[in-house]
Design a protein around this motif. Sequence first.
Motif, mmCIF file in Angstrom:
data_model
loop_
_atom_site.group_PDB
_atom_site.id
_atom_site.type_symbol
_atom_site.label_atom_id
_atom_site.label_comp_id
_atom_site.label_asym_id
_atom_site.label_seq_id
_atom_site.Cartn_x
_atom_site.Cartn_y
_atom_site.Cartn_z
ATOM 1 N N VAL A 1 -6.826 10.082 -16.423
ATOM 2 C CA VAL A 1 -5.597 9.289 -16.571
ATOM 3 C C VAL A 1 -5.154 8.744 -15.217
ATOM 4 C CG1 VAL A 1 -3.132 9.455 -17.108
ATOM 5 C CG2 VAL A 1 -4.815 10.385 -18.690
ATOM 6 N N MET A 2 -5.193 9.574 -14.173
ATOM 7 C CA MET A 2 -4.730 9.097 -12.867
ATOM 8 C C MET A 2 -5.709 8.130 -12.218
ATOM 9 S SD MET A 2 -1.709 9.886 -12.595
ATOM 10 C CE MET A 2 -1.591 8.936 -11.093
ATOM 11 N N ASP A 3 -6.988 8.247 -12.526
ATOM 12 C CA ASP A 3 -7.931 7.231 -12.028
ATOM 13 C C ASP A 3 -7.556 5.863 -12.590
ATOM 14 O OD1 ASP A 3 -9.367 9.035 -10.533
ATOM 15 O OD2 ASP A 3 -11.026 9.211 -11.945
ATOM 16 N N ILE A 4 -7.297 5.822 -13.880
ATOM 17 C CA ILE A 4 -6.960 4.547 -14.534
ATOM 18 C C ILE A 4 -5.568 4.068 -14.111
ATOM 19 C CG2 ILE A 4 -6.525 3.460 -16.776
ATOM 20 C CD1 ILE A 4 -8.675 5.476 -17.886
ATOM 21 N N VAL B 1 0.836 -1.201 0.000
ATOM 22 C CA VAL B 1 0.000 0.000 0.000
ATOM 23 C C VAL B 1 0.875 1.256 0.000
ATOM 24 C CG1 VAL B 1 -1.653 1.342 1.368
ATOM 25 C CG2 VAL B 1 -1.980 -1.119 1.078
ATOM 26 N N ALA B 2 1.894 1.280 0.851
ATOM 27 C CA ALA B 2 2.767 2.451 0.954
ATOM 28 C C ALA B 2 3.515 2.719 -0.356
ATOM 29 C CB ALA B 2 3.750 2.267 2.108
ATOM 30 N N ILE B 3 4.031 1.672 -0.961
ATOM 31 C CA ILE B 3 4.765 1.829 -2.226
ATOM 32 C C ILE B 3 3.810 2.256 -3.340
ATOM 33 C CG2 ILE B 3 6.031 0.559 -4.013
ATOM 34 C CD1 ILE B 3 7.349 -1.007 -1.662
ATOM 35 N N SER B 4 2.605 1.727 -3.328
ATOM 36 C CA SER B 4 1.605 2.134 -4.318
ATOM 37 C C SER B 4 1.307 3.626 -4.210
ATOM 38 C CB SER B 4 0.305 1.359 -4.131
ATOM 39 O OG SER B 4 0.492 -0.001 -4.393
ATOM 40 N N ILE B 5 1.145 4.099 -2.984
ATOM 41 C CA ILE B 5 0.865 5.524 -2.778
ATOM 42 C C ILE B 5 2.018 6.366 -3.285
ATOM 43 C CG2 ILE B 5 0.650 7.302 -0.986
ATOM 44 C CD1 ILE B 5 -1.222 5.372 0.473
ATOM 45 N N MET B 6 3.236 5.940 -3.002
ATOM 46 C CA MET B 6 4.405 6.685 -3.463
ATOM 47 C C MET B 6 4.417 6.761 -4.994
ATOM 48 S SD MET B 6 8.449 6.114 -2.688
ATOM 49 C CE MET B 6 8.561 4.568 -3.546
ATOM 50 N N ALA B 7 4.179 5.644 -5.639
ATOM 51 C CA ALA B 7 4.201 5.609 -7.105
ATOM 52 C C ALA B 7 3.091 6.471 -7.703
ATOM 53 C CB ALA B 7 4.084 4.168 -7.593
ATOM 54 N N VAL B 8 1.901 6.377 -7.156
ATOM 55 C CA VAL B 8 0.766 7.149 -7.677
ATOM 56 C C VAL B 8 1.017 8.644 -7.516
ATOM 57 C CG1 VAL B 8 -1.675 7.696 -7.298
ATOM 58 C CG2 VAL B 8 -0.938 5.317 -7.412
ATOM 59 N N VAL B 9 1.513 9.066 -6.360
ATOM 60 C CA VAL B 9 1.760 10.489 -6.117
ATOM 61 C C VAL B 9 2.835 11.020 -7.065
ATOM 62 C CG1 VAL B 9 2.697 12.129 -4.426
ATOM 63 C CG2 VAL B 9 0.923 10.520 -3.742
ATOM 64 N N LEU B 10 3.913 10.263 -7.222
ATOM 65 C CA LEU B 10 4.990 10.728 -8.099
ATOM 66 C C LEU B 10 4.550 10.787 -9.566
ATOM 67 C CD1 LEU B 10 8.102 8.999 -6.516
ATOM 68 C CD2 LEU B 10 7.480 11.419 -6.448
ATOM 69 N N VAL B 11 3.846 9.780 -10.027
ATOM 70 C CA VAL B 11 3.357 9.782 -11.412
ATOM 71 C C VAL B 11 2.390 10.952 -11.623
ATOM 72 C CG1 VAL B 11 1.932 8.520 -13.083
ATOM 73 C CG2 VAL B 11 3.735 7.336 -11.834
ATOM 74 N N ALA B 12 1.510 11.184 -10.657
ATOM 75 C CA ALA B 12 0.547 12.286 -10.773
ATOM 76 C C ALA B 12 1.247 13.637 -10.825
ATOM 77 C CB ALA B 12 -0.436 12.245 -9.609
ATOM 78 N N ALA B 13 2.273 13.814 -9.997
ATOM 79 C CA ALA B 13 3.009 15.084 -9.990
ATOM 80 C C ALA B 13 3.732 15.295 -11.323
ATOM 81 C CB ALA B 13 3.992 15.120 -8.828
ATOM 82 N N LEU B 14 4.350 14.241 -11.837
ATOM 83 C CA LEU B 14 5.079 14.360 -13.105
ATOM 84 C C LEU B 14 4.137 14.632 -14.275
ATOM 85 C CD1 LEU B 14 7.652 11.480 -12.608
ATOM 86 C CD2 LEU B 14 8.111 13.932 -12.536
ATOM 87 N N LEU B 15 3.044 13.876 -14.350
ATOM 88 C CA LEU B 15 2.089 14.089 -15.437
ATOM 89 C C LEU B 15 1.349 15.419 -15.282
ATOM 90 C CD1 LEU B 15 0.538 10.541 -15.957
ATOM 91 C CD2 LEU B 15 2.238 11.708 -17.360
#
Length: 126
Positions: free
Chosen positions: A98-101, A59-73
């Motif tokens: 895009v971020m929902d998917i 869960v923690a790693i998923s949150i990190m990945a989602v936040v970073l991808v969202a910030a970059l995009l």
Amino acid sequence: GGNVGGQTVVMAVRKLALGENVSIGYEALVGLKLCAVLVPVAFIRCWAQHFSTSGSMAVAISIMAVVLVAALLGAGIPKILFMVSIDPAHATPIIQVVMDILGVCIVCVTGLLLLGPNTAVEHWKV
């Protein structure tokens, strides 16, 4: 992810409107700062609710990945739209969808990689 991306889009569009440079690196740094708060909180919350350590890490790693991808995009999409002479404000609904998917995909892939394909099946067996 949609909220992080949405806020990043707003800042990027504002900077573009003022003729300022939109730095994807800066937005990535802001994303990392958000991760510094959200990741430990997510891990502790999962652990406190009796998730396994590996489940809490997923869960923690998923949150990190989602936040970073969202910030970059969130910084990149308005910049690209601006470069091709499309109103960068159109990036707001784009980043939300895009971020929902991507968010669901990132969570599923992270869980699969860290927990294995049979973890959910074993957990829910009657």
